[in-house]
Design a protein around this motif. Structure first.
Motif, PDB file in Angstrom:
ATOM      1  N   LYS A   1      59.494 -62.324  29.025  1.00 49.53           N
ATOM      2  CA  LYS A   1      59.635 -63.190  30.201  1.00 49.53           C
ATOM      3  C   LYS A   1      60.466 -62.404  31.203  1.00 49.53           C
ATOM      4  CE  LYS A   1      58.946 -67.822  28.598  1.00 49.53           C
ATOM      5  NZ  LYS A   1      58.070 -68.416  29.570  1.00 49.53           N
ATOM      6  N   ILE A   2      59.797 -61.860  32.173  1.00 50.39           N
ATOM      7  CA  ILE A   2      60.437 -60.975  33.141  1.00 50.39           C
ATOM      8  C   ILE A   2      60.386 -61.609  34.525  1.00 50.39           C
ATOM      9  CG2 ILE A   2      59.997 -58.774  31.953  1.00 50.39           C
ATOM     10  CD1 ILE A   2      57.407 -58.549  33.605  1.00 50.39           C
ATOM     11  N   ASN A   3      61.225 -61.108  35.400  1.00 49.12           N
ATOM     12  CA  ASN A   3      61.128 -61.470  36.801  1.00 49.12           C
ATOM     13  C   ASN A   3      59.953 -60.668  37.369  1.00 49.12           C
ATOM     14  OD1 ASN A   3      61.420 -61.184  39.679  1.00 49.12           O
ATOM     15  ND2 ASN A   3      63.490 -62.009  39.473  1.00 49.12           N
ATOM     16  N   ILE A   4      58.849 -61.358  37.649  1.00 45.27           N
ATOM     17  CA  ILE A   4      57.612 -60.694  38.070  1.00 45.27           C
ATOM     18  C   ILE A   4      57.833 -59.878  39.344  1.00 45.27           C
ATOM     19  CG2 ILE A   4      55.215 -61.048  38.838  1.00 45.27           C
ATOM     20  CD1 ILE A   4      55.659 -61.655  35.850  1.00 45.27           C
ATOM     21  N   HIS A   5      58.506 -60.468  40.318  1.00 45.33           N
ATOM     22  CA  HIS A   5      58.711 -59.776  41.589  1.00 45.33           C
ATOM     23  C   HIS A   5      59.536 -58.495  41.393  1.00 45.33           C
ATOM     24  CE1 HIS A   5      59.205 -59.113  45.857  1.00 45.33           C
ATOM     25  NE2 HIS A   5      60.510 -59.001  45.669  1.00 45.33           N
ATOM     26  N   ALA A   6      60.645 -58.622  40.678  1.00 42.41           N
ATOM     27  CA  ALA A   6      61.524 -57.461  40.475  1.00 42.41           C
ATOM     28  C   ALA A   6      60.819 -56.378  39.652  1.00 42.41           C
ATOM     29  CB  ALA A   6      62.813 -57.897  39.779  1.00 42.41           C
ATOM     30  N   THR A   7      60.067 -56.776  38.650  1.00 37.71           N
ATOM     31  CA  THR A   7      59.353 -55.795  37.821  1.00 37.71           C
ATOM     32  C   THR A   7      58.249 -55.119  38.623  1.00 37.71           C
ATOM     33  OG1 THR A   7      59.838 -57.124  35.856  1.00 37.71           O
ATOM     34  CG2 THR A   7      58.133 -55.438  35.636  1.00 37.71           C
ATOM     35  N   GLY A   8      57.545 -55.899  39.441  1.00 31.36           N
ATOM     36  CA  GLY A   8      56.529 -55.315  40.317  1.00 31.36           C
ATOM     37  C   GLY A   8      57.146 -54.317  41.283  1.00 31.36           C
ATOM     38  N   GLU A   9      58.325 -54.675  41.833  1.00 30.31           N
ATOM     39  CA  GLU A   9      59.035 -53.766  42.735  1.00 30.31           C
ATOM     40  C   GLU A   9      59.436 -52.476  42.012  1.00 30.31           C
ATOM     41  OE1 GLU A   9      59.933 -53.766  46.130  1.00 30.31           O
ATOM     42  OE2 GLU A   9      58.380 -55.309  46.131  1.00 30.31           O
ATOM     43  N   LEU A  10      59.893 -52.620  40.772  1.00 31.86           N
ATOM     44  CA  LEU A  10      60.279 -51.447  39.982  1.00 31.86           C
ATOM     45  C   LEU A  10      59.081 -50.519  39.775  1.00 31.86           C
ATOM     46  CD1 LEU A  10      62.213 -49.848  38.071  1.00 31.86           C
ATOM     47  CD2 LEU A  10      61.305 -51.279  36.230  1.00 31.86           C
ATOM     48  N   LEU A  11      57.970 -51.086  39.323  1.00 25.87           N
ATOM     49  CA  LEU A  11      56.784 -50.270  39.061  1.00 25.87           C
ATOM     50  C   LEU A  11      56.256 -49.641  40.352  1.00 25.87           C
ATOM     51  CD1 LEU A  11      54.950 -52.507  36.437  1.00 25.87           C
ATOM     52  CD2 LEU A  11      56.275 -50.419  36.015  1.00 25.87           C
ATOM     53  N   TYR A  12      56.231 -50.435  41.415  1.00 26.76           N
ATOM     54  CA  TYR A  12      55.759 -49.901  42.691  1.00 26.76           C
ATOM     55  C   TYR A  12      56.713 -48.810  43.200  1.00 26.76           C
ATOM     56  CZ  TYR A  12      54.051 -49.425  47.388  1.00 26.76           C
ATOM     57  OH  TYR A  12      53.557 -48.886  48.540  1.00 26.76           O
ATOM     58  N   GLY A  13      58.013 -49.021  43.032  1.00 26.30           N
ATOM     59  CA  GLY A  13      58.996 -48.009  43.423  1.00 26.30           C
ATOM     60  C   GLY A  13      58.814 -46.712  42.649  1.00 26.30           C
ATOM     61  N   LEU A  14      58.442 -46.828  41.378  1.00 27.00           N
ATOM     62  CA  LEU A  14      58.183 -45.625  40.583  1.00 27.00           C
ATOM     63  C   LEU A  14      56.955 -44.881  41.105  1.00 27.00           C
ATOM     64  CD1 LEU A  14      58.965 -46.994  37.006  1.00 27.00           C
ATOM     65  CD2 LEU A  14      60.285 -45.308  38.299  1.00 27.00           C
ATOM     66  N   ILE A  15      55.961 -45.632  41.552  1.00 24.63           N
ATOM     67  CA  ILE A  15      54.772 -44.996  42.132  1.00 24.63           C
ATOM     68  C   ILE A  15      55.149 -44.287  43.441  1.00 24.63           C
ATOM     69  CG2 ILE A  15      52.521 -45.441  43.222  1.00 24.63           C
ATOM     70  CD1 ILE A  15      52.444 -45.511  40.170  1.00 24.63           C
ATOM     71  N   GLU A  16      55.926 -44.964  44.295  1.00 20.77           N
ATOM     72  CA  GLU A  16      56.365 -44.326  45.547  1.00 20.77           C
ATOM     73  C   GLU A  16      57.170 -43.059  45.263  1.00 20.77           C
ATOM     74  OE1 GLU A  16      56.799 -47.678  49.000  1.00 20.77           O
ATOM     75  OE2 GLU A  16      58.477 -47.479  47.606  1.00 20.77           O
ATOM     76  N   SER A  17      58.060 -43.138  44.289  1.00 18.40           N
ATOM     77  CA  SER A  17      58.860 -41.974  43.910  1.00 18.40           C
ATOM     78  C   SER A  17      57.955 -40.848  43.402  1.00 18.40           C
ATOM     79  CB  SER A  17      59.860 -42.375  42.823  1.00 18.40           C
ATOM     80  OG  SER A  17      60.449 -41.254  42.238  1.00 18.40           O
ATOM     81  N   SER A  18      56.939 -41.220  42.657  1.00 14.14           N
ATOM     82  CA  SER A  18      55.992 -40.228  42.129  1.00 14.14           C
ATOM     83  C   SER A  18      55.239 -39.545  43.256  1.00 14.14           C
ATOM     84  CB  SER A  18      55.001 -40.909  41.179  1.00 14.14           C
ATOM     85  OG  SER A  18      55.690 -41.506  40.112  1.00 14.14           O
ATOM     86  N   ILE A  19      54.817 -40.323  44.249  1.00 15.17           N
ATOM     87  CA  ILE A  19      54.107 -39.749  45.391  1.00 15.17           C
ATOM     88  C   ILE A  19      55.023 -38.763  46.128  1.00 15.17           C
ATOM     89  CG2 ILE A  19      53.122 -40.280  47.665  1.00 15.17           C
ATOM     90  CD1 ILE A  19      52.053 -42.897  46.361  1.00 15.17           C
ATOM     91  N   PHE A  20      56.302 -39.109  46.257  1.00 16.96           N
ATOM     92  CA  PHE A  20      57.271 -38.210  46.891  1.00 16.96           C
ATOM     93  C   PHE A  20      57.385 -36.912  46.089  1.00 16.96           C
ATOM     94  CE2 PHE A  20      61.594 -36.564  47.310  1.00 16.96           C
ATOM     95  CZ  PHE A  20      61.681 -36.403  48.692  1.00 16.96           C
ATOM     96  N   ARG A  21      57.508 -37.045  44.779  1.00 20.80           N
ATOM     97  CA  ARG A  21      57.641 -35.852  43.931  1.00 20.80           C
ATOM     98  C   ARG A  21      56.402 -34.970  44.012  1.00 20.80           C
ATOM     99  NH1 ARG A  21      59.719 -38.050  38.193  1.00 20.80           N
ATOM    100  NH2 ARG A  21      59.453 -35.852  37.662  1.00 20.80           N
ATOM    101  N   ILE A  22      55.239 -35.610  44.089  1.00 20.80           N
ATOM    102  CA  ILE A  22      53.985 -34.856  44.139  1.00 20.80           C
ATOM    103  C   ILE A  22      53.791 -34.193  45.501  1.00 20.80           C
ATOM    104  CG2 ILE A  22      51.460 -35.142  44.148  1.00 20.80           C
ATOM    105  CD1 ILE A  22      51.956 -37.345  41.929  1.00 20.80           C
ATOM    106  N   SER A  23      54.008 -34.958  46.569  1.00 16.75           N
ATOM    107  CA  SER A  23      53.673 -34.434  47.898  1.00 16.75           C
ATOM    108  C   SER A  23      54.797 -33.632  48.546  1.00 16.75           C
ATOM    109  CB  SER A  23      53.251 -35.571  48.828  1.00 16.75           C
ATOM    110  OG  SER A  23      54.302 -36.473  49.013  1.00 16.75           O
ATOM    111  N   VAL A  24      56.037 -34.001  48.321  1.00 18.13           N
ATOM    112  CA  VAL A  24      57.147 -33.305  48.976  1.00 18.13           C
ATOM    113  C   VAL A  24      57.765 -32.253  48.059  1.00 18.13           C
ATOM    114  CG1 VAL A  24      59.418 -33.574  50.053  1.00 18.13           C
ATOM    115  CG2 VAL A  24      57.629 -35.272  50.479  1.00 18.13           C
ATOM    116  N   LEU A  25      57.986 -32.616  46.805  1.00 16.31           N
ATOM    117  CA  LEU A  25      58.614 -31.676  45.872  1.00 16.31           C
ATOM    118  C   LEU A  25      57.590 -30.769  45.189  1.00 16.31           C
ATOM    119  CD1 LEU A  25      61.277 -34.040  44.261  1.00 16.31           C
ATOM    120  CD2 LEU A  25      61.486 -32.569  46.279  1.00 16.31           C
ATOM    121  N   ASN A  26      56.308 -30.985  45.526  1.00 12.83           N
ATOM    122  CA  ASN A  26      55.219 -30.108  45.096  1.00 12.83           C
ATOM    123  C   ASN A  26      55.020 -30.061  43.580  1.00 12.83           C
ATOM    124  OD1 ASN A  26      53.103 -28.579  46.048  1.00 12.83           O
ATOM    125  ND2 ASN A  26      54.215 -26.643  45.848  1.00 12.83           N
TER     126      ASN A  26
END
Length: 197
Positions: free
Chosen positions: A152-177
């Motif tokens: 039983k999780i906070n859906i909004h907060a967990t969605g934000e966490l997962l989405y934030g990890l995707i954004e961070s991943s895109i940064f690592r891929i595109s900026v940090l190469n």
């Protein structure tokens, strides 16, 4: 009716080729003329479909996001997979798509910075574009909780966490190469492990 279909097909082709120009030239150096040349049409013809470079870029991003949504919906509609398996596959697919489109994300960053410099809100623009992807993630989390696969999780907060990890991943891929998504996928799986019932 055939004219409308042909117009939409041509528009789609222009967007595909325009993406190549943006990726190869960067947003600033991609000109209306270069896009027209790549498409094998005149600037005047290009104006029939799009009013400016910014509109072409926006539609190109929208088209890519539509393709991403279609891929994710295909995963969500796989009946033999559990919610956990679907979530893992969705997250891995997002990383794979980010790796495949790393050059596009490199172009997107300066575009967003330019938006901010002219007084537009890049956060609002990004949120509007990825709203459906975020909704898919939330719906999947709700299904997993209801099926008792996830805590039983906070859906909004967990969605934000997962989405934030995707954004961070895109940064690592595109900026940090970072060209290999293995470590990123491991980190995402650790986050998913944390919500399992």
């Amino acid at each position: 009716m055939a004219i409308v279909v042909e117009h939409e097909k041509r528009k789609h082709e222009i967007l595909q080729k325009a993406l190549d120009v943006f990726i190869n030239e960067g947003y600033e150096d991609a000109t209306y003329q270069k896009i027209a040349d790549k498409c094998g049409i005149t600037r005047t013809t290009l104006y029939i479909y799009f009013k400016n470079k910014q509109e072409i870029f926006g539609f190109s991003i929208k088209q890519l996001l539509t393709e991403i949504e279609t891929s994710l919906l295909g995963i969500l509609e796989t009946p033999e997979l559990s919610n956990e398996q679907i979530l893992r596959k969705v997250m891995e697919t997002l990383i794979d798509i980010s790796l495949q489109n790393a050059k596009l994300f490199e172009v997107l960053l300066p575009y967003l910075i330019q938006m901010k410099q002219v007084g537009k809100d890049p956060n609002l623009s990004v949120k509007r574009r990825v709203l459906r992807v975020r909704h898919l993630l939330s719906s999947l989390l709700i299904q997993g909780v209801n099926a008792k696969e996830f805590k039983k999780i906070n859906i909004h907060a967990t969605g934000e966490l997962l989405y934030g990890l995707i954004e961070s991943s895109i940064f690592r891929i595109s900026v940090l190469n970072q060209k290999d998504g293995t470590e990123i996928k491991k980190a995402l799986n650790v986050a998913i492990d944390g919500i399992l019932a």
